[in-house]
Design a protein around this motif. Structure first.
Motif, PDB file in Angstrom:
ATOM      1  N   ASP A  74       0.827  -1.213   0.000  1.00 14.33           N
ATOM      2  CA  ASP A  74       0.000   0.000   0.000  1.00 14.33           C
ATOM      3  C   ASP A  74       0.861   1.263   0.000  1.00 14.33           C
ATOM      4  O   ASP A  74       0.535   2.244  -0.673  1.00 14.33           O
ATOM      5  N   LYS A  75       1.944   1.247   0.748  1.00 18.06           N
ATOM      6  CA  LYS A  75       2.829   2.417   0.826  1.00 18.06           C
ATOM      7  C   LYS A  75       3.483   2.695  -0.522  1.00 18.06           C
ATOM      8  O   LYS A  75       3.639   3.857  -0.932  1.00 18.06           O
ATOM      9  N   PHE A  76       3.887   1.647  -1.234  1.00 12.02           N
ATOM     10  CA  PHE A  76       4.548   1.823  -2.525  1.00 12.02           C
ATOM     11  C   PHE A  76       3.577   2.310  -3.595  1.00 12.02           C
ATOM     12  O   PHE A  76       3.995   2.843  -4.619  1.00 12.02           O
ATOM     13  N   VAL A  77       2.295   2.108  -3.368  1.00 15.56           N
ATOM     14  CA  VAL A  77       1.287   2.615  -4.292  1.00 15.56           C
ATOM     15  C   VAL A  77       0.835   4.013  -3.871  1.00 15.56           C
ATOM     16  O   VAL A  77       0.602   4.889  -4.716  1.00 15.56           O
ATOM     17  N   GLN A  78       0.739   4.232  -2.565  1.00 14.13           N
ATOM     18  CA  GLN A  78       0.262   5.517  -2.040  1.00 14.13           C
ATOM     19  C   GLN A  78       1.210   6.651  -2.359  1.00 14.13           C
ATOM     20  O   GLN A  78       0.785   7.760  -2.705  1.00 14.13           O
ATOM     21  N   TYR A  79       2.520   6.394  -2.263  1.00 15.03           N
ATOM     22  CA  TYR A  79       3.529   7.431  -2.515  1.00 15.03           C
ATOM     23  C   TYR A  79       4.206   7.149  -3.857  1.00 15.03           C
ATOM     24  O   TYR A  79       4.979   6.194  -3.988  1.00 15.03           O
ATOM     25  N   ASP A  80       3.923   7.991  -4.845  1.00 18.52           N
ATOM     26  CA  ASP A  80       4.459   7.770  -6.190  1.00 18.52           C
ATOM     27  C   ASP A  80       5.979   7.722  -6.211  1.00 18.52           C
ATOM     28  O   ASP A  80       6.571   6.887  -6.908  1.00 18.52           O
ATOM     29  N   TRP A  81       6.626   8.607  -5.461  1.00 17.56           N
ATOM     30  CA  TRP A  81       8.088   8.645  -5.482  1.00 17.56           C
ATOM     31  C   TRP A  81       8.669   7.324  -4.981  1.00 17.56           C
ATOM     32  O   TRP A  81       9.689   6.839  -5.497  1.00 17.56           O
ATOM     33  N   LEU A  82       7.989   6.739  -3.983  1.00 19.49           N
ATOM     34  CA  LEU A  82       8.471   5.470  -3.436  1.00 19.49           C
ATOM     35  C   LEU A  82       8.254   4.333  -4.432  1.00 19.49           C
ATOM     36  O   LEU A  82       9.121   3.465  -4.597  1.00 19.49           O
ATOM     37  N   GLY A  83       7.119   4.360  -5.116  1.00 21.60           N
ATOM     38  CA  GLY A  83       6.845   3.330  -6.105  1.00 21.60           C
ATOM     39  C   GLY A  83       7.811   3.377  -7.283  1.00 21.60           C
ATOM     40  O   GLY A  83       8.304   2.333  -7.733  1.00 21.60           O
ATOM     41  N   VAL A  84       8.085   4.585  -7.772  1.00 21.84           N
ATOM     42  CA  VAL A  84       9.021   4.724  -8.891  1.00 21.84           C
ATOM     43  C   VAL A  84      10.437   4.353  -8.456  1.00 21.84           C
ATOM     44  O   VAL A  84      11.150   3.639  -9.168  1.00 21.84           O
ATOM     45  N   PHE A  85      10.833   4.836  -7.277  1.00 22.68           N
ATOM     46  CA  PHE A  85      12.160   4.496  -6.753  1.00 22.68           C
ATOM     47  C   PHE A  85      12.316   2.984  -6.604  1.00 22.68           C
ATOM     48  O   PHE A  85      13.326   2.405  -7.013  1.00 22.68           O
ATOM     49  N   GLY A  86      11.313   2.347  -6.001  1.00 23.75           N
ATOM     50  CA  GLY A  86      11.379   0.903  -5.806  1.00 23.75           C
ATOM     51  C   GLY A  86      11.436   0.138  -7.114  1.00 23.75           C
ATOM     52  O   GLY A  86      12.144  -0.874  -7.219  1.00 23.75           O
ATOM     53  N   SER A  87      10.721   0.621  -8.110  1.00 26.81           N
ATOM     54  CA  SER A  87      10.723  -0.050  -9.409  1.00 26.81           C
ATOM     55  C   SER A  87      12.099   0.021 -10.067  1.00 26.81           C
ATOM     56  O   SER A  87      12.608  -0.982 -10.589  1.00 26.81           O
ATOM     57  N   PHE A  88      12.712   1.206 -10.049  1.00 29.60           N
ATOM     58  CA  PHE A  88      14.055   1.339 -10.611  1.00 29.60           C
ATOM     59  C   PHE A  88      15.066   0.509  -9.816  1.00 29.60           C
ATOM     60  O   PHE A  88      15.968  -0.106 -10.388  1.00 29.60           O
ATOM     61  N   TRP A  89      14.931   0.509  -8.501  1.00 34.33           N
ATOM     62  CA  TRP A  89      15.833  -0.260  -7.647  1.00 34.33           C
ATOM     63  C   TRP A  89      15.761  -1.742  -8.002  1.00 34.33           C
ATOM     64  O   TRP A  89      16.786  -2.399  -8.182  1.00 34.33           O
ATOM     65  N   TYR A  90      14.550  -2.254  -8.088  1.00 33.79           N
ATOM     66  CA  TYR A  90      14.354  -3.682  -8.371  1.00 33.79           C
ATOM     67  C   TYR A  90      14.884  -4.051  -9.752  1.00 33.79           C
ATOM     68  O   TYR A  90      15.459  -5.127  -9.944  1.00 33.79           O
ATOM     69  N   ALA A  91      14.696  -3.159 -10.713  1.00 29.82           N
ATOM     70  CA  ALA A  91      15.051  -3.466 -12.092  1.00 29.82           C
ATOM     71  C   ALA A  91      16.536  -3.334 -12.393  1.00 29.82           C
ATOM     72  O   ALA A  91      17.000  -3.824 -13.423  1.00 29.82           O
ATOM     73  N   THR A  92      17.313  -2.692 -11.530  1.00 26.92           N
ATOM     74  CA  THR A  92      18.712  -2.408 -11.862  1.00 26.92           C
ATOM     75  C   THR A  92      19.734  -2.981 -10.884  1.00 26.92           C
ATOM     76  O   THR A  92      20.750  -3.539 -11.305  1.00 26.92           O
ATOM     77  N   THR A  93      19.517  -2.847  -9.595  1.00 26.41           N
ATOM     78  CA  THR A  93      20.592  -3.116  -8.630  1.00 26.41           C
ATOM     79  C   THR A  93      20.947  -4.588  -8.501  1.00 26.41           C
ATOM     80  O   THR A  93      22.096  -4.921  -8.201  1.00 26.41           O
ATOM     81  N   HIS A  94      19.977  -5.478  -8.704  1.00 22.55           N
ATOM     82  CA  HIS A  94      20.202  -6.905  -8.475  1.00 22.55           C
ATOM     83  C   HIS A  94      21.416  -7.427  -9.223  1.00 22.55           C
ATOM     84  O   HIS A  94      22.298  -8.086  -8.642  1.00 22.55           O
ATOM     85  N   TYR A  95      21.500  -7.131 -10.498  1.00 22.82           N
ATOM     86  CA  TYR A  95      22.622  -7.611 -11.299  1.00 22.82           C
ATOM     87  C   TYR A  95      23.822  -6.672 -11.239  1.00 22.82           C
ATOM     88  O   TYR A  95      24.968  -7.121 -11.117  1.00 22.82           O
ATOM     89  N   ILE A  96      23.571  -5.376 -11.316  1.00 23.68           N
ATOM     90  CA  ILE A  96      24.676  -4.415 -11.401  1.00 23.68           C
ATOM     91  C   ILE A  96      25.529  -4.415 -10.147  1.00 23.68           C
ATOM     92  O   ILE A  96      26.762  -4.525 -10.214  1.00 23.68           O
ATOM     93  N   VAL A  97      24.903  -4.288  -8.976  1.00 24.59           N
ATOM     94  CA  VAL A  97      25.674  -4.234  -7.724  1.00 24.59           C
ATOM     95  C   VAL A  97      26.404  -5.550  -7.493  1.00 24.59           C
ATOM     96  O   VAL A  97      27.572  -5.568  -7.082  1.00 24.59           O
ATOM     97  N   THR A  98      25.733  -6.661  -7.748  1.00 26.05           N
ATOM     98  CA  THR A  98      26.376  -7.964  -7.555  1.00 26.05           C
ATOM     99  C   THR A  98      27.610  -8.093  -8.433  1.00 26.05           C
ATOM    100  O   THR A  98      28.672  -8.545  -7.976  1.00 26.05           O
ATOM    101  N   MET A  99      27.509  -7.694  -9.698  1.00 33.13           N
ATOM    102  CA  MET A  99      28.641  -7.808 -10.615  1.00 33.13           C
ATOM    103  C   MET A  99      29.776  -6.858 -10.220  1.00 33.13           C
ATOM    104  O   MET A  99      30.958  -7.238 -10.278  1.00 33.13           O
TER     105      MET A  99
END
Length: 302
Positions: free
Chosen positions: A78-103
């Motif tokens: 609910d929080k990630f939907v209620q606050y747009d900035w949090l939802g967009v931030f979380g989406s970019f985080w999920y889509a990028t950091t998993h592979y990039i930071v690990t590598m």
């Protein structure tokens, strides 16, 4: 005429051997990671795409969490939907950091410490293999696929990035991801792996803290965006901890050369004087020979 400086004569053969080993090890590591990635991707072809049992496993997890009062998915979502900035931030985080930071961390530890790198790489590989086995035998749907209960945050904010309605896959390429691979969460597991690598490397406390903060943030994001259950993250952590424990125990019981490059560096430095007088010794000091005690090698050549 004056004689040519001795350092060039004594360092050239050593540099040649050292460079050859660095190229060899780099090629081996690249090939290993490529094979691991192919196996990770190919698992989609073997994994079941039957949604019914995957949904059943997901609801079993939710029932377990409710019995222990740890079902935080709805509140976070609910929080990630209620606050747009949090939802967009979380989406970019999920889509990028998993592979990039690990590598990035994998390359960094490769350059920093030979032995720590191999331990880290083995642990990452073992944890990933364990995760793939779970995906094959226990397909589990993420919260976002349980209709009417949770919002698919990444799909909701897909206008802001390159992803679509299929997790972090680029729009139109949903077939490259296994959407029923929620349990355990390798996003959470790999993030904890990053923190453990930094801690074992002995970096400054503030950097270690950043590693732990990264793991914590990843956990919040994967739950808040509706991509994983809390239990997925917990089991992902446990898988990585077990992988590290198994690898460390095995290395202590069966010592092996962690990285030929490091042993070559230690072996060739004490032999500079010997090589300067007889560069042909390098040809006899084969790759397998770098594991010998340099002093013993020197004594044999004398």
């Amino acid at each position: 005429m004056s004689e040519s400086p001795r350092p060039s004569a004594r360092q050239s053969p050593v540099s040649w051997v050292f460079s050859a080993h660095r190229i060899k090890r780099g090629a081996i590591e690249f090939a290993f990671l490529a094979v691991l990635y192919v196996a990770y991707s190919a698992s989609r072809l073997l994994a079941s795409d039957d949604f019914a049992p995957a949904r059943g496993h997901a609801l079993d997890i939710l029932t377990f969490e409710k019995s222990w009062r740890i079902d935080v998915e709805s509140w976070l979502n609910d929080k990630f939907v209620q606050y747009d900035w949090l939802g967009v931030f979380g989406s970019f985080w999920y889509a990028t950091t998993h592979y990039i930071v690990t590598m990035i961390v994998l390359i960094w530890i490769y350059r920093r410490s030979a032995s720590e790198y191999v331990t880290a790489r083995r642990s990452l590989a073992l944890a990933t293999i364990i995760g793939l086995m779970f995906y094959l035998v226990m397909p589990t749907a993420p919260p976002r696929l349980i209709e009417g209960m949770y919002v698919d945050v990444m799909s909701f904010y897909s206008y802001a990035g390159w992803w679509g309605a299929d997790a972090s896959a680029p729009k139109g390429l949903g077939g490259i991801t296994n959407e029923l691979a929620a349990f355990p969460s390798l996003h959470a597991g790999w993030a904890l792996w990053v923190a453990l690598v930094l801690i074992r490397a002995g970096v400054p406390k503030i950097v270690q803290g950043l590693g732990l903060a990264y793991a914590a943030m990843m956990t919040i994001v994967i739950i808040g965006t509706g991509n994983h259950w809390l239990l997925d993250a917990v089991i992902g952590w446990i898988v990585v901890l077990i992988a590290f424990a198994v690898v460390i125990a095995w290395e202590r019981r069966s010592p092996v050369t962690a990285h030929e490059e490091a042993h070559l560096r230690r072996a060739t430095q004490p032999l500079d004087d010997v090589i300067a007088d007889n560069p042909s010794l390098v040809l006899r000091h084969e790759v397998s020979g770098v594991r010998d005690d340099p002093e013993g090698f020197r004594d044999r050549e004398r």
